[in-house]
Motif scaffolding. Structure first.
Motif, PDB file in Angstrom:
ATOM      1  N   THR A  93       0.881  -1.243  -0.075  1.00 26.21           N
ATOM      2  CA  THR A  93      -0.026  -0.080   0.125  1.00 26.21           C
ATOM      3  C   THR A  93       0.689   1.193   0.028  1.00 26.21           C
ATOM      4  OG1 THR A  93      -0.184  -0.218   2.511  1.00 26.21           O
ATOM      5  CG2 THR A  93      -1.851  -0.929   0.899  1.00 26.21           C
ATOM      6  N   LEU A  96       2.123   1.649  -3.648  1.00 22.39           N
ATOM      7  CA  LEU A  96       1.364   2.156  -4.566  1.00 22.39           C
ATOM      8  C   LEU A  96       0.727   3.783  -4.149  1.00 22.39           C
ATOM      9  CD1 LEU A  96      -0.976  -1.187  -4.693  1.00 22.39           C
ATOM     10  CD2 LEU A  96       0.971  -0.099  -6.393  1.00 22.39           C
ATOM     11  N   MET A  97       0.685   3.799  -3.036  1.00 20.94           N
ATOM     12  CA  MET A  97       0.262   5.400  -2.575  1.00 20.94           C
ATOM     13  C   MET A  97       1.000   6.322  -3.020  1.00 20.94           C
ATOM     14  SD  MET A  97      -2.207   4.636   0.709  1.00 20.94           S
ATOM     15  CE  MET A  97      -2.991   6.356   0.629  1.00 20.94           C
ATOM     16  N   LEU A 100       1.172   6.500  -7.170  1.00 22.40           N
ATOM     17  CA  LEU A 100      -0.297   6.960  -7.845  1.00 22.40           C
ATOM     18  C   LEU A 100      -0.663   8.295  -7.290  1.00 22.40           C
ATOM     19  CD1 LEU A 100      -1.845   3.387  -7.679  1.00 22.40           C
ATOM     20  CD2 LEU A 100      -1.003   4.405  -9.645  1.00 22.40           C
ATOM     21  N   GLN A 102      -4.425  10.900  -8.019  1.00 22.05           N
ATOM     22  CA  GLN A 102      -5.839  10.920  -8.350  1.00 22.05           C
ATOM     23  C   GLN A 102      -5.818  10.874  -9.926  1.00 22.05           C
ATOM     24  OE1 GLN A 102      -7.969  14.409  -7.237  1.00 22.05           O
ATOM     25  NE2 GLN A 102      -9.595  13.457  -7.358  1.00 22.05           N
ATOM     26  N   LEU A 120      -6.929  -2.066  -4.305  1.00 18.98           N
ATOM     27  CA  LEU A 120      -6.987  -1.439  -5.721  1.00 18.98           C
ATOM     28  C   LEU A 120      -8.452  -1.489  -5.963  1.00 18.98           C
ATOM     29  CD1 LEU A 120      -4.200  -3.442  -7.372  1.00 18.98           C
ATOM     30  CD2 LEU A 120      -4.364  -1.114  -6.766  1.00 18.98           C
ATOM     31  N   MET A 124      -8.564   2.503  -3.359  1.00 25.34           N
ATOM     32  CA  MET A 124      -7.954   3.260  -4.102  1.00 25.34           C
ATOM     33  C   MET A 124      -8.958   4.065  -5.171  1.00 25.34           C
ATOM     34  SD  MET A 124      -5.048   3.432  -3.133  1.00 25.34           S
ATOM     35  CE  MET A 124      -3.611   4.208  -4.250  1.00 25.34           C
ATOM     36  N   THR A 125     -10.205   3.502  -5.344  1.00 23.97           N
ATOM     37  CA  THR A 125     -11.233   3.934  -6.082  1.00 23.97           C
ATOM     38  C   THR A 125     -11.756   5.554  -5.341  1.00 23.97           C
ATOM     39  OG1 THR A 125     -12.723   2.207  -5.072  1.00 23.97           O
ATOM     40  CG2 THR A 125     -11.898   2.010  -7.395  1.00 23.97           C
ATOM     41  N   TYR A 127      -9.888   7.475  -4.067  1.00 23.17           N
ATOM     42  CA  TYR A 127      -9.125   8.622  -4.292  1.00 23.17           C
ATOM     43  C   TYR A 127      -9.047   8.780  -5.815  1.00 23.17           C
ATOM     44  CZ  TYR A 127      -8.191   7.854   0.621  1.00 23.17           C
ATOM     45  OH  TYR A 127      -8.364   7.493   2.231  1.00 23.17           O
ATOM     46  N   ILE A 129      -8.553   6.445  -8.252  1.00 24.11           N
ATOM     47  CA  ILE A 129      -7.629   5.874  -9.087  1.00 24.11           C
ATOM     48  C   ILE A 129      -8.069   4.502  -9.230  1.00 24.11           C
ATOM     49  CG2 ILE A 129      -5.352   4.327  -8.595  1.00 24.11           C
ATOM     50  CD1 ILE A 129      -4.631   6.818  -6.512  1.00 24.11           C
ATOM     51  N   THR A 131      -8.508   0.776 -11.550  1.00 27.69           N
ATOM     52  CA  THR A 131      -7.818  -0.638 -11.754  1.00 27.69           C
ATOM     53  C   THR A 131      -8.494  -1.260 -12.749  1.00 27.69           C
ATOM     54  OG1 THR A 131      -6.762  -0.504  -9.708  1.00 27.69           O
ATOM     55  CG2 THR A 131      -6.517  -2.554 -11.053  1.00 27.69           C
TER      56      THR A 131
END
Ligand code: LCS
Length: 396
Positions: A93, A96-97, A100, A102, A120, A124-125, A127, A129, A131
């Motif tokens: 995490t 990835l954070m 990545l 927005q 994911l 993340m959605t 924020y 992002i 997948t």
């Protein structure tokens, strides 16, 4: 004693990163069980806060025992630098954070550890992002899924829980030709079996809880890659989200690593024998083990792995009920999640580790209701086979 750049992998596994304590000569490294490090003056304190390379200041940014583990893992993976976290999930995490933002897009394999999938597809959605999950074992799927805003191609090889492989060289080529970062979770392989950076992959992640520690008594996560990316992760998401490894856990992982080659050799030997036994058993429908010629990617496994690992997945002819009976009747194998321990662990992904994933997605990822996952330990293979045999006897 000093490092020799010509050391082979097994020597590096035992010796790399600690060359005796400069103060006492102790061959085992000391544990710096400390939170604070004194600074010489205010300017020195500011320098250390600004840049970790200027010295330790506070263990959430990194500690000397953590540095040892990071140095060893970087050497074993042939990487510039590494970072150690409190769990594999913290490593995934934070990485990835850090990368990545927005509006970015990720192409990920549909067969990844459940928490990675959840992160994911659900977190993340929130924020902004997005997948796209595809089967990365076919590179065309990845090429088709790539968009203008794709920042990362993310996959596991071998993948949890189906032991599916993804071609490291192909993924690196797709990433490089499009300026997309490739990240592989290499937990099932460990640096003993494969070193993805050598194939051109940008970042390697491990749940160190598994083969790195090896004894089921410590959790950790490791990320390996270019020094500037590791610095950015430390500065942005390790320091500020706080998933740093404790000095004692870093020390345990460093100790565990010293026997990685010995454990992995036995894991591989045992898994091959158990896989052959299962494949010949009348109640077993299919066995997925990269070392068996029947594995659809046996050839790829022979190319990118030095051996075939300790993880087996298999399906019973009797489906879910047969799997349940098998797991409720093993005596030597532990019915437990996790993997990579010296003890053999057996589990049912559909109802245990991957329970959070919707049924349709599970089936797309090859996680059928009858799939059994076996993390073959380092016991005597004959005893393991006897145990599975007696439990299979009871199954319908
Ligand atoms: N990556 C892979 C491939 C994993 O198998 C796991 C955990 C993780 C990352 C996360 O690492 P952790 O935070 O737990 O150190 N896999 C587990 C499993 O299959 N059963 O229980 C945990």
């Amino acid at each position: 004693m000093e490092k020799d750049k010509n050391w082979k992998l097994k020597t590096k596994i035992v010796r790399a990163a600690h060359y005796g304590c400069p103060q006492t000569g102790s061959i085992a490294p000391p544990i710096y069980q400390a939170v604070n490090f004194k600074v010489d003056n205010v300017d020195d304190g500011a320098d250390r806060c600004r840049n970790f390379d200027n010295g330790y200041i506070y263990t959430r940014l990194g500690s000397p025992t953590q540095t040892l583990l990071e140095a060893k893992m970087a050497e074993l993976e042939n990487g510039e630098a590494a970072l150690a976290f409190t769990t594999g999930v913290a490593a995934i995490t934070a990485t990835l954070m850090c990368i990545l933002k927005q509006g970015d897009h990720v192409v990920a394999d549909g067969t990844v550890y459940s928490a990675t999938n959840y992160f994911l597809s659900n977190l993340m959605t929130d924020y902004g992002i997005e997948t796209t999950f595809v089967d990365c074992s076919n590179p065309d799927n990845v090429k088709k899924a790539v968009k203008e805003n794709t920042k990362i191609i993310y996959f596991e090889t071998p993948a949890n829980p189906t032991v599916k492989l993804v071609d490291l060289k192909e993924m690196a080529a797709i990433g490089k030709s499009r300026g997309i970062m490739t990240i592989v979770d290499s937990t099932f392989g460990s640096p003993y079996l494969q070193r993805p950076l050598d194939f051109g992959i940008d970042v390697v992640i491990h749940s160190a809880t598994k083969y790195i520690g090896g004894h089921g008594d410590v959790m950790g996560g490791i990320v390996i890659g270019k020094k500037d990316l590791m610095d950015a992760i430390r500065d942005k998401t390790l320091k500020n989200l706080g998933g740093v490894i404790s000095p004692f856990d870093a020390w345990l992982l460093f100790r565990g690593l010293k026997t990685l080659h010995l454990r992995m050799q036995r894991h591989c030997e045992n898994a091959m024998e158990v896989a052959k036994f299962l494949e010949g058993h009348p109640k077993v429908e299919r066995v997925f083990y990269p070392g068996l010629p029947s594995h659809p990617q046996h050839e790829l496994a022979s190319k990118q792995m030095d051996d075939f690992g300790g993880m087996i997945a298999f399906e019973l002819k009797g489906g879910f009920e047969a799997g349940k009976t098998l797991m409720n009747n093993v005596k030597l194998c532990w019915l437990a999640v996790s993997l990579g321990d010296v003890d053999t662990l057996i589990q049912h992904p559909a109802s245990m580790t991957h329970v959070y994933i919707p049924q349709e997605e599970k089936l797309k990822a090859g996680i059928t209701d009858g799939l059994v996952r076996l993390s073959v330990g380092v016991e005597d293979a004959e005893d393991l086979i006897k145990d599975l045999e007696q439990a299979l006897e009871i199954t319908k």
